[in-house]
Structures are given as structure tokens and as C-alpha cells.
Design an enzyme around this catalytic site. Structure first.
Site, short mmCIF file in Angstrom:
data_model
loop_
_atom_site.label_atom_id
_atom_site.label_comp_id
_atom_site.label_asym_id
_atom_site.label_seq_id
_atom_site.Cartn_x
_atom_site.Cartn_y
_atom_site.Cartn_z
CE1 TYR A 253 22.74 50.63 38.08
CE2 TYR A 253 22.97 52.96 38.18
CZ TYR A 253 22.03 51.52 38.11
OH TYR A 253 21.01 52.23 37.65
CE LYS B 51 14.44 35.74 41.63
NZ LYS B 51 13.18 36.07 41.49
CG ASP C 166 9.89 37.70 41.04
OD1 ASP C 166 9.90 38.02 41.92
OD2 ASP C 166 10.28 36.26 40.56
CG ASP D 250 17.80 52.63 37.25
OD1 ASP D 250 17.72 53.37 37.04
OD2 ASP D 250 18.17 51.86 36.08
CG ASP E 64 12.77 54.64 35.08
OD1 ASP E 64 13.46 55.69 35.48
OD2 ASP E 64 13.10 54.61 33.49
C1 IPM Z 1 18.81 57.23 37.34
C2 IPM Z 1 19.34 56.97 35.86
C3 IPM Z 1 20.91 56.54 35.86
C4 IPM Z 1 20.53 54.96 36.80
C5 IPM Z 1 21.96 56.03 34.63
C6 IPM Z 1 21.36 57.75 33.58
C7 IPM Z 1 23.05 56.36 34.71
O1 IPM Z 1 18.49 55.95 35.01
O2 IPM Z 1 18.79 57.71 37.75
O3 IPM Z 1 17.62 56.24 37.67
O4 IPM Z 1 21.00 54.10 36.01
O5 IPM Z 1 21.02 55.37 38.39
MG MG Z 2 16.48 55.41 35.99
#
Ligand code: IPM
Ligand code: MG
Length: 370
Positions: free
Chosen positions: A144, A201, A233, A257, A261
Site C-alpha cells: 500500500y 508467503k 493461500d 485486507d 473481507d
Molecule cells: C479496508 C478497505 C481499504 C483498504 C480501501 C478502501 C483502501 O478495503 O479498509 O479494508 O484496502 O485498506
Molecule cells: Mg478491505
């Protein structure tokens, strides 16, 4: 008690303004109950900041955040500002910028299944039952923030030997960055079930080899905590196969990240996942989800991740653990009574139990006051 806390609100884009209003509602309810006073200021971030000032993180926003006791952020981004042009501002720069400027290197994402929501998960109820894990995501390093570039018209970059483009991003970590996030995770593990999965990894990436070496060195200071290395993975697979094996999970920025999710599905919806971003100064609290432009302005977004971010704020910034526990209990009560926003409804949820953003916030606030 006579405590005054100043909270900087950053509603951002999409569903942001709708859900942050519910977060503030809960903070005000906590204030009324506990005698703690919360004061607020509001500032621009993300797409709306680009529209009004030309940049995603105006200086005034950063100053307001730095001057506050805690920052509550909702969400940034939307199709209006989507661009692949490296020269154009992006809403996400606001989020990345504030994380970097406030030094928020530790991102905590609790993944906890409220028992009433076992049926809301797309995974089988017996797989997700009892899930309660904590993802500790490194937040200010890695891909990032590494050097990135796009080159134009390089010979041999296009198809068939034609001129074309070349792009790179860099995954770089310094030892101190790895060590401090690992210590954070070991501390958290020590307070929980004393099991820490470190995800990397290391079979391919040099940065992961550094990470793994650091993890084992830091582990020597935490003899009571079991350290388990796992390749990313495999971790992605294990998270949906047998999520209860995990308690605290620590990983670098981008792996965190993606895995968070994925892990949100264990709780029923991404709309349930809160987060705390901590550093050495003012901390920031935000849902882990995005701005959901498809449902923005419709009043149907789930405000619970935002409300759970308030819960984390009370715990980590203000030491109001009792109030935080009461918020969790109130949410549990509302869900157990069958109330659902549509993202956490299941096929057998009666239609009259499916409610909107504001009604969900009201119910949590009222339950809190009972
Ligand atoms: C998160 C989001 C952010 C990230 C985006 C919106 C930049 O996906 O907070 O997980 O990737 O960190
Ligand atoms: Mg995210």
C-alpha cells in the site's frame, strides 16, 4: 465521572453519512447513561473532499483528526471518482493518508459471530458456530505504501514487441515495522486463548521471510503463547474450512485486507465487521466495509459495523469497557429478537422484521437504555 471526549467525525461517501449518524446516536446514548460527554467536529475525506477541495485528505481534516481524542470514520469511495489515471486523485488516498499521518500501524478487526446470525452466513451454521477471532492487520507498510510506478512506451512491453506500459508496486517492510505489529498481536493473544497464527508467503516472498524470522524471535518473549506459521493461500482455505482453529491472526497489510473481507462472511455480512486502527496517538475507528454506492441514500445499509466501531472506540480510546460491553449486549438482544437489516436477513426472516439503517440504530439505542 466527569469526562469529556472530543470525537472527529469523517462521514465520507456513499452510505457513510447514513451509518455514521447511527454511530453518533449510540455515542450520545452512552453519554446520557454514563455521564461522559462526547463533543463532535466533522470534516471532509474521500470523494466529497475531492469535490469540495480537490484533494482526498485536506489539511484541515488532518488537523481536526489530530486535535481530537478519537476519529470515527464511515466509508470512502464511489464510481464517480473511479479512475485508473495515476495523475487523478482517488478517495482511497484520503484513507491511506490519514492512516499514515496518524501512524495507525495496527488494525484490529474482530470477527465474531452473533449466535442469532448463524443462519445469515453463506457458510454452514455448524462451521461458523462459535467463531470469535481477531485479525491484526499491519496498516502502514507493504504494497500500500511501497514505491510504485507506471512507465509508458517502453520497447518490448506491449503485445507482439510493440511499445507498451510497465507497472510495479513494491512490498517492502522494515524490521521495526514487522516487530511492532507482531508484539501488538502477541499482546492480544496473551489476553485471549494464547494462540497466534502468523500469516505469510515465506515460500516465495523475501518480505515474508523477514516477517517469519521476526515472529519467531518475538515469540521468545511470549513463552505462554503458541505461534503457528501459516501460508496465506492455506489460510484463505482454512478460514472457511475450519475457522474455529483461529484466535488471533497477524498479517501484513494486503493479506489482511483480503483475509478480513473473506472472514467477514463467517459473521453473516461484511456489514458486521468493525475495526480499530491504533498507533501511538489519536486512534481511528471505522467499519471494514466500503461505501456501498449501490445502496447509498436508500436507508437500508447495516449500521452495525459502524456501531461496533464505536464499541471499539469506547474500549481502546476511552477505557469505557462497561459501556462497550453494554453495546454488544444490546446488539445481541436486538438480533435475538429477530430484527435484521436486509444484508443479514435469511430466507425465513419475516418481512416485517427486515428494517432500515435508522430503525436498527434506534433499536440498539433503546435496548441500551433499558
Ligand atoms: C479496508 C478497505 C481499504 C483498504 C480501501 C478502501 C483502501 O478495503 O479498509 O479494508 O484496502 O485498506
Ligand atoms: Mg478491505
Amino acid at each position: 465521572m466527569n469526562q469529556t471526549n472530543h470525537v472527529c467525525l469523517l462521514p465520507g461517501d456513499g452510505i457513510g453519512p447514513e451509518i455514521i449518524a447511527e454511530g453518533v446516536k449510540i455515542l450520545d446514548a452512552v453519554g446520557a447513561l454514563s455521564g461522559v460527554t462526547f463533543t463532535y467536529s466533522e470534516a471532509l475525506i474521500g470523494g466529497i473532499a475531492i469535490d469540495k477541495t480537490g484533494v482526498a485528505l485536506p489539511k484541515a481534516t488532518l488537523e481536526a483528526a489530530q486535535a481530537s481524542d478519537a476519529v470515527l470514520l464511515a466509508a470512502v469511495g464511489g464510481p464517480k471518482w473511479d479512475t485508473t489515471d495515476p495523475g487523478k486523485p482517488r478517495p482511497e488516498e484520503g484513507l491511506l493518508g490519514i492512516r499514515k499521518e496518524l501512524g495507525l500501524y495496527a488494525n484490529l478487526r474482530p470477527v465474531r459471530l452473533f449466535p442469532a446470525l448463524a443462519e445469515a452466513s453463506p457458510l454452514k451454521a455448524d462451521i461458523v458456530a462459535g467463531v470469535d477471532l481477531l485479525i491484526v492487520r499491519e496498516l502502514t507498510g507493504g504494497l500500500y505504501f511501497g514505491k510504485r510506478e507506471r512507465f509508458f512506451d517502453e520497447v518490448g512491453c506491449g503485445t507482439g514487441g510493440l511499445p507498451g506500459q510497465r507497472a510495479f508496486d513494491t512490498l517492502e517492510y522494515r524490521e521495526y515495522e514487522v516487530e511492532r505489529i507482531l508484539r501488538h498481536a502477541f499482546d492480544a493473544a496473551r489476553k485471549r486463548t494464547k494462540r497466534l497464527h502468523s500469516i505469510d508467503k515465506a515460500n516465495v516472498l523475501e518480505s515474508s521471510r523477514l516477517w517469519r524470522e521476526c515472529a519467531h524471535r518475538v515469540a521468545l518473549d511470549y513463552p505462554g503463547v503458541e505461534l503457528i506459521d501459516m501460508l496465506v493461500d492455506n489460510a484463505a482455505m482454512q478460514l472457511v474450512k475450519c475457522p474455529r482453529q483461529f484466535d488471533v491472526v497477524v498479517t501484513e497489510n494486503m493479506f489482511g485486507d483480503i483475509l478480513s473481507d473473506e472472514a467477514s462472511m463467517l459473521t453473516g455480512s461484511l456489514g458486521m465487521l468493525a475495526s480499530a486502527s491504533l498507533g501511538d496517538g489519536t486512534a481511528l475507528y471505522e467499519p471494514s466495509h466500503g461505501s456501498a454506492p449501490d445502496i447509498a441514500g436508500k436507508g437500508v445499509a447495516n449500521p452495525l459495523a459502524q456501531i461496533l466501531s464505536v464499541e471499539m472506540m469506547l474500549r481502546y480510546s476511552f477505557g469505557l469497557d462497561e459501556a462497550a460491553d453494554a453495546i454488544v449486549a444490546a446488539i445481541e438482544g436486538v438480533l435475538a429478537a429477530g430484527w435484521r437489516t436486509r444484508d443479514i436477513a435469511s430466507p425465513d426472516t419475516p418481512p416485517d422484521r427486515i428494517i432500515g439503517t435508522k430503525a436498527m440504530g434506534d433499536l440498539v439505542a433503546v435496548t441500551l437504555q433499558q
